[in-house]
Design an enzyme around this catalytic site. Structure first.
Site: not given
Ligand code: IMP
Length: 430
Positions: A41-42
């Site tokens: 998850g960026h």
């Protein structure tokens, strides 16, 4: 920017890689992702909007930029389509700027079901993201996986599904009880088909013609399946060398390797974490750093920077530069700890990262403490204008780690960072 660079998370993931990919993508034409799937998850902050990307490299948001999902990835078709939908106000995505490897493996609803079942009912609790990552990689290595190439072909996909039904009664039951999930899964194939290609051939040709490519890792070095804190790891190889495997490129193509580390340490899920702080300081770091998983929303465990682990990451990857992220989160602490060695009840003082999670769990850190800085950090500043105690902290880490620290993250925004003239680079140049 050199032609091919690799960017790696130097700790247990969540180092803030997305921000730096976004920064470096300004000077590159292509960003490629080499492993993992939507367990990543960026988080990106663009003006007042926060976007979370899971499969897509953050370079996708830049104009005239191509994003490539490479062979070593595992892809959840429905989740990827949702991601494309989420960014549609910021970027028009087409096969001209998104390429998906036909060699990548597909995460099916069955893999997600198995992951959750193992986590909920199995003997070993890893604390996975339950996104089906482990079961998908495990089918891949058993030569039973579904490749994107086969997924987008209706006949091949059907054959794969029929084979699974025949081989496993549990699969057949799951299939018949979840027809909606499978219908959505199958519909996604046609929607993704236009993006699928021989992405590795494309990348090799681009690299050969001198186009600048940034290859982005997910998770972090200490979650690597071979070298991490097994079994509390992810199911792919996260280290820079795997970029060559996933892209199928000459390892000598890589010109630069960036390690991204937070100025402290976090970990999500189970597994040993020597510098974890169970006290008010740990809670305060979590609060200030908004240390909650971008994918699972789980609270991250927080602690001081661990130089034994960071040196191990350096040696596994050969970092040319380290970007030290989220230093602003440490503002306000009277002193800041850094682990320089581990103390083990029977093995004594260790300066090498242990081979087993079992040894690591009994290690207590030997700390060196640095004076903190009370003030919040100014915006639009330079490294030399930051508090002197902060400068001392960074200078000392660089001295100990022996890798140039060239960028410091000073806030969540896209432009919240300062460049730093590394003392090591100065010495090398003189
Ligand atoms: P999995 O990758 O979902 O199988 O989870 C295996 C381990 O890796 C768990 O401890 C997860 O919390 C951790 N993990 C997976 N992806 C990430 C990530 O992007 N950041 C941090 N930890 C992760």
């Amino acid at each position: 920017m050199t032609d091919v660079s690799v960017l790696v998370g130097a700790q247990w993931g969540d180092e803030g890689k997305g921000k730096w990919v976004d920064v470096l993508a300004k000077d590159t034409k292509i960003t490629a992702r080499y492993q993992g799937g939507n367990n990543a998850g960026h988080t990106l902050k663009i003006e007042d909007t926060t976007l979370v990307l899971h499969h897509l490299p953050s370079g996708i948001l830049r104009q005239n930029h191509k994003a490539v999902l490479c062979a070593g990835m595992v892809i959840n078709p429905k989740a990827l389509l949702d991601e494309l939908e989420a960014i549609k106000d910021y970027q028009t995505v087409s096969p001209a700027n998104l390429l998906i490897s036909a060699r990548a493996h597909v995460i099916t609803p069955w893999h997600m079901y198995k992951d959750a079942k193992q986590e909920n009912e199995g003997n070993l609790r890893v604390g996975t993201t339950k996104k089906g990552i482990g079961p998908t990689y495990s089918d891949k290595t058993q030569r039973m996986g579904l490749r994107v190439f086969d997924f987008i072909d209706a006949t091949k996909r059907k054959n794969w599904l029929e084979l699974q039904k025949k081989e496993h009664k549990e699969f057949a039951d799951f299939y018949s009880q979840n027809s909606d999930l499978w219908r959505t899964f199958e519909t996604s194939a046609d929607l993704l088909k236009p993006f699928v290609c021989d992405a590795e051939d494309f990348l090799r040709k681009q690299i050969k013609s001198g186009v600048s490519v940034l290859i982005e890792g997910a998770q972090g070095v200490l979650l690597d399946i071979e070298h991490g804190t097994y079994p509390f790891v992810t199911s792919s190889s996260t280290i820079a060398a795997n970029a060559c495997v996933s892209v199928g490129m000459d390892p000598r193509s890589i010109k630069k390797i960036y390690g991204i580390a937070k100025a402290y340490t976090t970990r999500v899920g189970e597994g040993p974490f020597p510098t974890e702080l169970h006290d008010a300081i740990g809670k305060e770091i979590a609060r200030k750093g908004k240390e909650f998983g971008a994918t699972t929303k789980r609270p991250r465990r927080c602690g001081w920077l661990d130089l034994v682990a960071l040196k191990y990451a350096r040696d596994l990857n050969g970092f040319d530069e380290i970007f030290l992220n989220k230093i602003d989160i440490l503002s306000g602490f009277s002193q800041i700890g850094v682990a320089v060695a581990y103390l083990h009840p029977t093995l004594g003082r260790l300066t090498t990262f242990p081979v087993s999670a079992e040894i690591l769990k009994d290690c207590t850190p030997e700390y060196e403490f640095f004076a903190g800085w009370p003030e919040e950090l100014p915006k639009n500043t330079t490294f030399n204008e930051l508090p002197i105690t902060l400068q001392n902290y960074v200078n000392s880490i660089e001295e100990k780690i022996e890798v140039p620290i060239t960028m410091i993250g000073t806030g969540a925004g896209r432009d919240d960072f300062v460049e730093r003239k590394s003392k090591i680079n100065e010495l090398r140049q003189s």
